[in-house]
Motif scaffolding. Structure first.
Motif, PDB file in Angstrom:
ATOM      1  N   THR A 170       0.731  -1.182   0.012  1.00  0.00           N
ATOM      2  CA  THR A 170       0.083   0.070  -0.139  1.00  0.00           C
ATOM      3  C   THR A 170       0.774   1.365   0.004  1.00  0.00           C
ATOM      4  O   THR A 170       0.417   2.383  -0.017  1.00  0.00           O
ATOM      5  N   THR A 171       2.055   1.081  -0.340  1.00  0.00           N
ATOM      6  CA  THR A 171       3.121   2.117  -0.294  1.00  0.00           C
ATOM      7  C   THR A 171       2.586   3.251  -1.049  1.00  0.00           C
ATOM      8  O   THR A 171       3.142   4.615  -0.764  1.00  0.00           O
ATOM      9  N   LEU A 172       2.226   3.086  -2.289  1.00  0.00           N
ATOM     10  CA  LEU A 172       1.696   4.030  -3.066  1.00  0.00           C
ATOM     11  C   LEU A 172       0.823   5.196  -2.541  1.00  0.00           C
ATOM     12  O   LEU A 172       1.033   6.338  -2.911  1.00  0.00           O
ATOM     13  N   ASP A 173       0.034   4.697  -1.698  1.00  0.00           N
ATOM     14  CA  ASP A 173      -1.014   5.384  -1.012  1.00  0.00           C
ATOM     15  C   ASP A 173      -0.146   6.616  -0.219  1.00  0.00           C
ATOM     16  O   ASP A 173      -0.626   7.761  -0.157  1.00  0.00           O
ATOM     17  N   VAL A 174       0.815   6.269   0.441  1.00  0.00           N
ATOM     18  CA  VAL A 174       1.656   7.121   1.239  1.00  0.00           C
ATOM     19  C   VAL A 174       2.798   8.165   0.637  1.00  0.00           C
ATOM     20  O   VAL A 174       2.678   9.308   0.882  1.00  0.00           O
ATOM     21  N   VAL A 196      -1.315   6.469   6.230  1.00  0.00           N
ATOM     22  CA  VAL A 196      -2.490   6.009   5.583  1.00  0.00           C
ATOM     23  C   VAL A 196      -2.670   4.638   6.261  1.00  0.00           C
ATOM     24  O   VAL A 196      -1.934   3.817   5.947  1.00  0.00           O
ATOM     25  N   ILE A 197      -4.029   4.714   6.477  1.00  0.00           N
ATOM     26  CA  ILE A 197      -4.327   3.263   7.119  1.00  0.00           C
ATOM     27  C   ILE A 197      -5.619   2.385   6.134  1.00  0.00           C
ATOM     28  O   ILE A 197      -5.984   3.048   5.283  1.00  0.00           O
ATOM     29  N   GLY A 198      -5.858   1.261   6.544  1.00  0.00           N
ATOM     30  CA  GLY A 198      -6.994   0.703   6.115  1.00  0.00           C
ATOM     31  C   GLY A 198      -6.692  -0.364   4.820  1.00  0.00           C
ATOM     32  O   GLY A 198      -5.980  -1.376   5.068  1.00  0.00           O
ATOM     33  N   GLY A 199      -7.007   0.088   3.671  1.00  0.00           N
ATOM     34  CA  GLY A 199      -6.653  -1.030   2.510  1.00  0.00           C
ATOM     35  C   GLY A 199      -6.320  -0.143   1.321  1.00  0.00           C
ATOM     36  O   GLY A 199      -5.957   0.999   1.383  1.00  0.00           O
ATOM     37  N   HIS A 200      -6.515  -0.990   0.063  1.00  0.00           N
ATOM     38  CA  HIS A 200      -5.848  -0.242  -1.079  1.00  0.00           C
ATOM     39  C   HIS A 200      -7.288  -0.021  -1.904  1.00  0.00           C
ATOM     40  O   HIS A 200      -7.056  -0.600  -2.934  1.00  0.00           O
TER      41      HIS A 200
END
Ligand SMILES: NC(=O)C1=CN([C@@H]2O[C@H](COP(=O)(O)OP(=O)(O)OC[C@H]3O[C@@H](n4cnc5c(N)ncnc54)[C@H](O)[C@@H]3O)[C@@H](O)[C@H]2O)C=CC1
Ligand SMILES: O=C([O-])CC(=O)C(=O)O
Length: 338
Positions: A170-174, A196-200
């Protein structure tokens, strides 16, 4: 800071140091694709990799030949299904990164990829469970919220599941969150570290802007939250039917893989990355996998960080994410159980 520091240190390693003595064999499955090629290029620069093993259903001999001329010390091999290619690619692997699968077109959700990608990821996971059961598995293929549970169920069936070694990337989200906040607050990305938490996917991506140390207007919070949650759609739309994020994803995938290498091969401490893992954080709500910051260690997941303090707006985002995540996870598990 991360971007500049990482690229300059990777470049230095590539040209001035030899491969670490206990360096790892790393496989990229889907290595000839839009993410797979630039990701493999970035990984070729790591001195913590001794063997970069590239597998795809097509074109990996060419990609491997090309990358193998780069004068970093890792060996590169290319594999296709013929002649036990997948077995060869995986045997002895310490880390397997999986970007194999189809990307979105405009108008599609990540869940719309399930029908095609679930079986691709399942079949690759079956091979990993057989040929490298102790490898760390890094899942990039979408829908991540479902493909990670798929890998877990396959490994459980084969009695080789270790939840410390399975990661949804999920690194792209951060990476996006950091960039977008730096633009709004006019600060360096070094000073825009966003949890950033949760899912993708969509509403399951929950940025915790209140923990960033910056103050935002209500309007800024809403706009930034939406942009972080739907950043993938921006790229899908701009690529206009030719795919989704590949280059930024390769950057993010290399960042996560390099962090795991630092923790596992180089024995570095206090390496923390966000990632979607089996987690107790929302277990009471029935959510078995959840992304938070995770400290990485020699055996993978060392410590799962709690969510920390959130404000009412963020609590609302979490409340919206939980049922969606539960459904995505159940869908992945049911696919294997059936
Ligand atoms: N986790 C994340 O943040 C992100 C995930 N993605 C996802 O990554 C996946 C790949 O995206 P792209 O590289 O853009 O797609 P792509 O279509 O350019 O590449 C996928 C590659 O997988 C290969 N492939 C298909 N079936 C395979 C199999 N059974 N074994 C091995 N290789 C196989 C294809 O031949 C192709 O080379 C998509 O599912 C996409 O949604 C994309 C961006 C971000
Ligand atoms: O949007 C997509 O389909 C690809 C992806 O996961 C992202 O860019 O975050």
């Amino acid at each position: 800071m991360f971007a500049t520091r990482q690229i300059s240190s990777i470049a230095k390693r590539a040209f001035s140091t030899s491969t670490s003595s206990n360096a790892a064999k790393v496989a990229v499955l889907g290595a000839a694709g839009g993410i797979g090629q630039p990701l493999s290029l970035l990984l070729k620069q790591s001195s913590l990799i001794s063997h970069l093993s590239l597998y795809d259903i097509v074109n990996t001999p060419g990609v491997a030949a090309d990358l193998s001329h780069i004068n970093s010390n890792s060996k590169v091999s290319g594999h296709v299904p013929a002649n036990d290619g997948l077995k060869e690619a995986l045997t002895g692997c310490d880390i397997v990164v999986i970007p194999a699968g189809v990307p979105r077109k405009p108008g599609m959700t990540r869940d719309d990829l399930f029908n095609t990608n679930a079986s691709i990821v399942r079949d690759l996971a079956v091979a990993c469970a057989e040929h490298c059961p102790k490898a760390h598995i890094l899942v990039i293929a979408n829908p991540v919220n479902s493909t990670v549970p798929i890998v877990a169920e396959v490994f459980k069936k084969a009695n080789v599941f270790d939840p410390k070694r399975l990661f949804g990337v999920t690194t792209l989200d951060v990476v996006r969150a950091s960039r977008f906040v730096s633009e709004v607050k006019k600060v360096s990305t070094e000073d825009a570290k966003i949890t950033v938490i949760g899912g993708h996917s969509g509403v399951t991506i929950v940025p915790l802007l209140s923990q960033s140390g910056h103050s935002f207007t209500e309007e800024e919070v809403k706009a930034l939250t939406h942009r972080i949650q739907f950043g993938g759609d921006e790229v899908v739309k701009a690529k206009n039917g030719t795919g989704s994020a590949t280059l930024s994803m390769a950057f993010a995938g290399a960042r996560f893989t390099n962090s795991l290498l630092e923790a596992t091969v180089a024995g570095k401490k206090n390496i923390v990355e966000p990632t979607f893992v089996q987690s107790d954080v929302f277990a009471k709500e029935g959510v078995e996998f959840f992304a938070t910051n995770v400290e990485l260690g020699p055996n993978g997941v060392e410590k799962i960080h709690p969510v920390g303090k959130v404000n009412a707006y963020e609590q609302g985002l979490i409340d919206a994410a939980v049922p969606e995540l539960k459904g995505n996870i159940a869908k992945g598990k049911a696919f294997i159980k059936a």
